[in-house]
Enzyme design. Structure first.
Site, PDB file in Angstrom:
ATOM      1  N   ALA A  13      71.098  63.931  70.110  1.00 24.03           N
ATOM      2  CA  ALA A  13      69.848  64.052  68.912  1.00 24.03           C
ATOM      3  C   ALA A  13      70.621  64.297  67.809  1.00 24.03           C
ATOM      4  CB  ALA A  13      68.849  65.057  69.236  1.00 24.03           C
ATOM      5  N   THR A  39      81.154  61.751  66.917  1.00 21.25           N
ATOM      6  CA  THR A  39      81.648  60.367  66.245  1.00 21.25           C
ATOM      7  C   THR A  39      83.077  60.228  65.895  1.00 21.25           C
ATOM      8  OG1 THR A  39      81.418  58.872  64.482  1.00 21.25           O
ATOM      9  CG2 THR A  39      80.475  61.133  64.121  1.00 21.25           C
ATOM     10  N   ASP A  40      83.767  59.046  65.760  1.00 22.39           N
ATOM     11  CA  ASP A  40      85.076  58.958  65.403  1.00 22.39           C
ATOM     12  C   ASP A  40      85.129  59.146  63.878  1.00 22.39           C
ATOM     13  OD1 ASP A  40      84.000  56.611  64.577  1.00 22.39           O
ATOM     14  OD2 ASP A  40      85.570  55.456  65.295  1.00 22.39           O
ATOM     15  N   GLU A  41      83.787  59.359  63.204  1.00 21.81           N
ATOM     16  CA  GLU A  41      83.825  59.330  61.699  1.00 21.81           C
ATOM     17  C   GLU A  41      84.293  60.764  61.156  1.00 21.81           C
ATOM     18  OE1 GLU A  41      80.568  57.420  59.581  1.00 21.81           O
ATOM     19  OE2 GLU A  41      80.210  56.206  61.488  1.00 21.81           O
ATOM     20  N   TYR A  81      77.132  62.379  56.479  1.00 16.23           N
ATOM     21  CA  TYR A  81      76.707  62.335  57.913  1.00 16.23           C
ATOM     22  C   TYR A  81      77.946  62.821  58.693  1.00 16.23           C
ATOM     23  CZ  TYR A  81      77.108  59.974  62.348  1.00 16.23           C
ATOM     24  OH  TYR A  81      77.368  59.808  63.773  1.00 16.23           O
ATOM     25  N   SER A  82      79.236  62.331  58.196  1.00 14.62           N
ATOM     26  CA  SER A  82      80.346  62.714  59.106  1.00 14.62           C
ATOM     27  C   SER A  82      80.735  64.322  58.913  1.00 14.62           C
ATOM     28  CB  SER A  82      81.771  61.929  59.048  1.00 14.62           C
ATOM     29  OG  SER A  82      81.922  61.864  57.652  1.00 14.62           O
ATOM     30  N   LYS A 129      78.413  65.960  61.414  1.00 19.44           N
ATOM     31  CA  LYS A 129      79.038  65.981  62.742  1.00 19.44           C
ATOM     32  C   LYS A 129      80.267  66.766  63.005  1.00 19.44           C
ATOM     33  CE  LYS A 129      77.483  63.716  65.594  1.00 19.44           C
ATOM     34  NZ  LYS A 129      76.546  64.165  66.695  1.00 19.44           N
ATOM     35  N   ASN A 163      79.072  51.871  67.849  1.00 21.51           N
ATOM     36  CA  ASN A 163      78.147  51.024  69.037  1.00 21.51           C
ATOM     37  C   ASN A 163      77.467  50.016  68.686  1.00 21.51           C
ATOM     38  OD1 ASN A 163      77.471  53.431  71.671  1.00 21.51           O
ATOM     39  ND2 ASN A 163      79.409  53.610  70.232  1.00 21.51           N
ATOM     40  N   LYS A 173      71.444  49.761  60.845  1.00 21.90           N
ATOM     41  CA  LYS A 173      72.987  49.614  61.119  1.00 21.90           C
ATOM     42  C   LYS A 173      73.402  48.081  61.034  1.00 21.90           C
ATOM     43  CE  LYS A 173      72.969  54.174  62.369  1.00 21.90           C
ATOM     44  NZ  LYS A 173      72.419  54.489  63.416  1.00 21.90           N
ATOM     45  N   PRO A 210      73.524  41.929  52.837  1.00 21.48           N
ATOM     46  CA  PRO A 210      74.093  42.724  51.690  1.00 21.48           C
ATOM     47  C   PRO A 210      75.439  43.316  52.361  1.00 21.48           C
ATOM     48  CG  PRO A 210      72.274  43.930  52.852  1.00 21.48           C
ATOM     49  CD  PRO A 210      72.376  42.533  53.540  1.00 21.48           C
TER      50      PRO A 210
HETATM   51  P1  NAD Z   1      69.877  57.108  66.759  1.00 23.96           P
HETATM   52  O1  NAD Z   1      69.702  57.623  65.472  1.00 23.96           O
HETATM   53  O2  NAD Z   1      69.481  55.870  67.302  1.00 23.96           O
HETATM   54  O3  NAD Z   1      69.152  58.186  67.828  1.00 23.96           O
HETATM   55  C1  NAD Z   1      69.005  59.749  67.219  1.00 23.96           C
HETATM   56  C2  NAD Z   1      67.875  60.142  68.302  1.00 23.96           C
HETATM   57  O4  NAD Z   1      67.644  61.414  67.993  1.00 23.96           O
HETATM   58  C3  NAD Z   1      66.168  59.491  68.105  1.00 23.96           C
HETATM   59  O5  NAD Z   1      65.729  59.382  69.133  1.00 23.96           O
HETATM   60  C4  NAD Z   1      65.702  60.670  67.124  1.00 23.96           C
HETATM   61  O6  NAD Z   1      64.317  60.745  67.299  1.00 23.96           O
HETATM   62  C5  NAD Z   1      66.347  61.990  67.809  1.00 23.96           C
HETATM   63  N1  NAD Z   1      66.200  63.017  66.925  1.00 23.96           N
HETATM   64  C6  NAD Z   1      66.753  63.155  65.547  1.00 23.96           C
HETATM   65  N2  NAD Z   1      66.464  64.313  65.162  1.00 23.96           N
HETATM   66  C7  NAD Z   1      66.017  65.017  66.130  1.00 23.96           C
HETATM   67  C8  NAD Z   1      65.551  66.557  66.351  1.00 23.96           C
HETATM   68  N3  NAD Z   1      65.617  67.301  65.180  1.00 23.96           N
HETATM   69  N4  NAD Z   1      64.975  66.940  67.446  1.00 23.96           N
HETATM   70  C9  NAD Z   1      65.007  66.074  68.532  1.00 23.96           C
HETATM   71  N5  NAD Z   1      65.272  64.666  68.478  1.00 23.96           N
HETATM   72  C10 NAD Z   1      65.892  64.231  67.258  1.00 23.96           C
HETATM   73  O7  NAD Z   1      71.180  57.713  67.033  1.00 23.96           O
HETATM   74  P2  NAD Z   1      72.332  56.929  68.123  1.00 23.96           P
HETATM   75  O8  NAD Z   1      73.202  55.741  67.203  1.00 23.96           O
HETATM   76  O9  NAD Z   1      71.783  56.638  69.318  1.00 23.96           O
HETATM   77  O10 NAD Z   1      73.549  58.036  68.035  1.00 23.96           O
HETATM   78  C11 NAD Z   1      73.319  59.190  69.070  1.00 23.96           C
HETATM   79  C12 NAD Z   1      74.398  60.093  68.905  1.00 23.96           C
HETATM   80  O11 NAD Z   1      75.682  59.513  69.226  1.00 23.96           O
HETATM   81  C13 NAD Z   1      74.299  60.872  67.399  1.00 23.96           C
HETATM   82  O12 NAD Z   1      74.795  62.151  67.821  1.00 23.96           O
HETATM   83  C14 NAD Z   1      75.604  60.190  66.790  1.00 23.96           C
HETATM   84  O13 NAD Z   1      76.378  60.898  65.894  1.00 23.96           O
HETATM   85  C15 NAD Z   1      76.559  59.857  68.025  1.00 23.96           C
HETATM   86  N6  NAD Z   1      77.313  58.220  68.049  1.00 23.96           N
HETATM   87  C16 NAD Z   1      76.860  57.396  67.337  1.00 23.96           C
HETATM   88  C17 NAD Z   1      77.274  56.256  67.029  1.00 23.96           C
HETATM   89  C18 NAD Z   1      76.993  54.825  66.957  1.00 23.96           C
HETATM   90  O14 NAD Z   1      77.567  53.889  66.661  1.00 23.96           O
HETATM   91  N7  NAD Z   1      75.792  54.720  66.792  1.00 23.96           N
HETATM   92  C19 NAD Z   1      78.819  56.191  67.605  1.00 23.96           C
HETATM   93  C20 NAD Z   1      79.282  57.562  68.036  1.00 23.96           C
HETATM   94  C21 NAD Z   1      78.706  58.642  67.993  1.00 23.96           C
HETATM   95  P1  TYD Z   2      77.071  50.905  59.781  1.00 23.65           P
HETATM   96  O1  TYD Z   2      76.453  50.111  60.791  1.00 23.65           O
HETATM   97  O2  TYD Z   2      76.244  51.915  58.834  1.00 23.65           O
HETATM   98  O3  TYD Z   2      78.086  52.163  60.702  1.00 23.65           O
HETATM   99  P2  TYD Z   2      78.977  53.205  59.909  1.00 23.65           P
HETATM  100  O4  TYD Z   2      78.732  53.106  58.462  1.00 23.65           O
HETATM  101  O5  TYD Z   2      78.742  54.455  60.545  1.00 23.65           O
HETATM  102  O6  TYD Z   2      80.269  52.612  60.319  1.00 23.65           O
HETATM  103  O7  TYD Z   2      77.893  50.129  58.946  1.00 23.65           O
HETATM  104  C1  TYD Z   2      78.969  49.401  59.628  1.00 23.65           C
HETATM  105  C2  TYD Z   2      79.987  48.682  58.451  1.00 23.65           C
HETATM  106  O8  TYD Z   2      78.982  47.888  57.784  1.00 23.65           O
HETATM  107  C3  TYD Z   2      80.401  49.737  57.418  1.00 23.65           C
HETATM  108  O9  TYD Z   2      81.590  49.351  56.989  1.00 23.65           O
HETATM  109  C4  TYD Z   2      79.188  49.446  56.307  1.00 23.65           C
HETATM  110  C5  TYD Z   2      79.107  48.077  56.386  1.00 23.65           C
HETATM  111  N1  TYD Z   2      77.412  47.650  56.106  1.00 23.65           N
HETATM  112  C6  TYD Z   2      77.430  46.851  55.040  1.00 23.65           C
HETATM  113  O10 TYD Z   2      78.295  46.097  54.587  1.00 23.65           O
HETATM  114  N2  TYD Z   2      76.068  46.159  54.806  1.00 23.65           N
HETATM  115  C7  TYD Z   2      75.076  47.057  55.184  1.00 23.65           C
HETATM  116  O11 TYD Z   2      73.850  46.752  54.911  1.00 23.65           O
HETATM  117  C8  TYD Z   2      75.387  47.944  56.031  1.00 23.65           C
HETATM  118  C9  TYD Z   2      74.212  48.713  56.867  1.00 23.65           C
HETATM  119  C10 TYD Z   2      76.584  48.374  56.509  1.00 23.65           C
END
Ligand code: NAD
Ligand code: TYD
Length: 349
Positions: A83, A131-133, A156-157, A160, A186, A195, A211
């Site tokens: 979460a 996250t790697d960020e 964000y990073s 985390k 992912n 995203k 964009p």
């Molecule tokens: P997401 O935004 O799709 O989902 C987040 C979930 O957390 C949602 O279901 C939301 O309702 C729940 N949530 C948020 N605040 C909450 C709270 N206070 N209590 C309970 N639930 C809550 O995120 P995601 O992309 O599935 O990422 C999941 C995890 O993986 C995160 O910790 C993120 O940092 C990490 N992560 C994501 C990526 C990526 O590319 N998306 C990569 C590496 C790590």
């Molecule tokens: P994003 O999916 O938001 O992941 P993260 O920033 O966590 O890596 O963005 C991926 C890459 O795409 C990032 O370099 C930012 C770029 N980006 C755009 O150029 N336009 C957009 O509208 C968004 C959402 C991201």
């Protein structure tokens, strides 16, 4: 019976993980605890919601007392914590909610686990998904390893990174058994269209501008979400307590090149002439503090736990585009209402 608490299980990665564990381990009880923010969607779990070994509980990770009750009621013996607030652009607009959920929420969960498991840490595990960020930004060369120093740049990073530090502090100070993984970007089904990949697939379908931030030269390392879920399963069961594992697919793409692959794939699958949607590419003001390049070295995970990505990127992106084209109802539901307001405020120039 193992009672596993998954936080954020209604989100993108969480829903894939819940599905994997519910189907793979019928003798585990999987408790999905999620407060259902804009990113949480129970429709992501429709296919498994009636399974006997699955339960959903609506709860905020910051609600200490309610989480404590859930721990006791379900006799939780393992946590996989996903979460979080997860979108960098939102963190630039509203850093407070990122500190609240990602830092304070994680701290609250750690405290609950510590109290609930006091004196019986042996067969317990608190797995923190990160996250790697947290490692910051790379130049043209090199990779993030588990030894890379933390250097986060976005709110964000930073949030985390802070949560990772709290997890390690609980391991070192109290002996709470923990493990952390740091994964690259992912992609796949059920990702909220804020995203890059789902947002651009949706816009290409609807002939809306794409964009691209800055010059589109930033590099991300993309991993198919089901491979991330598999890695979490492998680490949860075989990872060394107190350790960190990097997860990534050695699959780097410059944004603009990836965007052209998406355009090509969507146009082909919609029967449009090749290159039709290239005209939608619109260069916009760069993201503030935009990290140039992420690239994960996941050798440790391969060597110690024999995990490797199962899909080539070409196959993964084809599957992903098809999923969004076939699941228009899901996409319409999540892009109606508040999404329109979000989009207008985020992309107003
Ligand atoms: P997401 O935004 O799709 O989902 C987040 C979930 O957390 C949602 O279901 C939301 O309702 C729940 N949530 C948020 N605040 C909450 C709270 N206070 N209590 C309970 N639930 C809550 O995120 P995601 O992309 O599935 O990422 C999941 C995890 O993986 C995160 O910790 C993120 O940092 C990490 N992560 C994501 C990526 C990526 O590319 N998306 C990569 C590496 C790590
Ligand atoms: P994003 O999916 O938001 O992941 P993260 O920033 O966590 O890596 O963005 C991926 C890459 O795409 C990032 O370099 C930012 C770029 N980006 C755009 O150029 N336009 C957009 O509208 C968004 C959402 C991201």
């Amino acid at each position: 019976m193992k009672n596993i608490l998954i936080t954020g299980g209604a989100g993108f990665i969480g829903s894939h993980l819940v599905r994997l564990l519910v189907n793979k381990y019928p003798n585990y009880r999987i408790i999905n605890m999620d407060v259902l923010t804009y990113a949480g969607n129970l429709a992501n779990l429709k296919d498994i919601e009636d399974k006997e070994n699955y339960e959903f509980v609506k709860c905020d990770i910051c609600d200490f007392e309610k989480v404590q009750k859930i721990f006791l009621d379900y006799e939780i013996d393992g946590v996989i914590h996903l979460a979080a607030e997860s979108h960098v652009d939102r963190s630039i607009k509203d850093p407070f909610s990122f500190a609240q959920t990602n830092v304070m929420g994680t701290l609250s969960l750690l405290q609950v686990a510590k109290f609930a498991w006091e004196g019986q840490f042996e067969d317990k595990l608190f797995y923190h998904v990160s996250t790697d960020e947290v490692y910051g930004s790379l130049g043209e060369e090199g990779f993030f390893t588990e030894e890379t120093a933390y250097d986060p740049h976005s709110p964000y990073s930073a949030s985390k990174a802070s949560s990772d530090h709290f997890v390690r502090a609980f391991q070192d100070t109290f002996g709470l058994p923990t493990v952390i993984s740091n994964c690259s970007n992912n992609y796949g089904a059920y990702q909220f269209p804020e995203k890059l990949i789902p947002l651009f697939i949706n816009n290409i379908c609807k002939n809306k501008p794409l964009p691209v931030y800055g010059k589109g030269e930033n590099v991300r390392d993309w991993l198919f979400v089901e491979d991330h879920a598999r890695a979490i399963d492998v680490i949860f069961h075989g990872g060394k307590v107190g350790d960190t594992y990097n997860i990534g697919g050695f699959n780097e793409w410059k944004n603009i090149d990836l965007i052209k692959v998406m355009i090509k794939t969507v146009d082909r699958l919609l029967g449009r002439e090749e290159g039709t949607s290239e005209k939608l590419i619109t260069y916009v003001t760069d993201r503030a503090g935009h990290d140039l390049r992420y690239a994960i070295d996941s050798t440790k995970l391969k060597d110690e736990l024999a995990w490797e990505p199962s899909l080539q990127f070409e196959e993964g992106i084809e599957k992903t585009v098809k999923w969004y084209l076939e699941n228009t109802e899901w996409l319409e539901n999540v892009t109606s209402g508040d999404y329109q307001k979000y989009y207008e405020s985020m992309y107003k120039d």
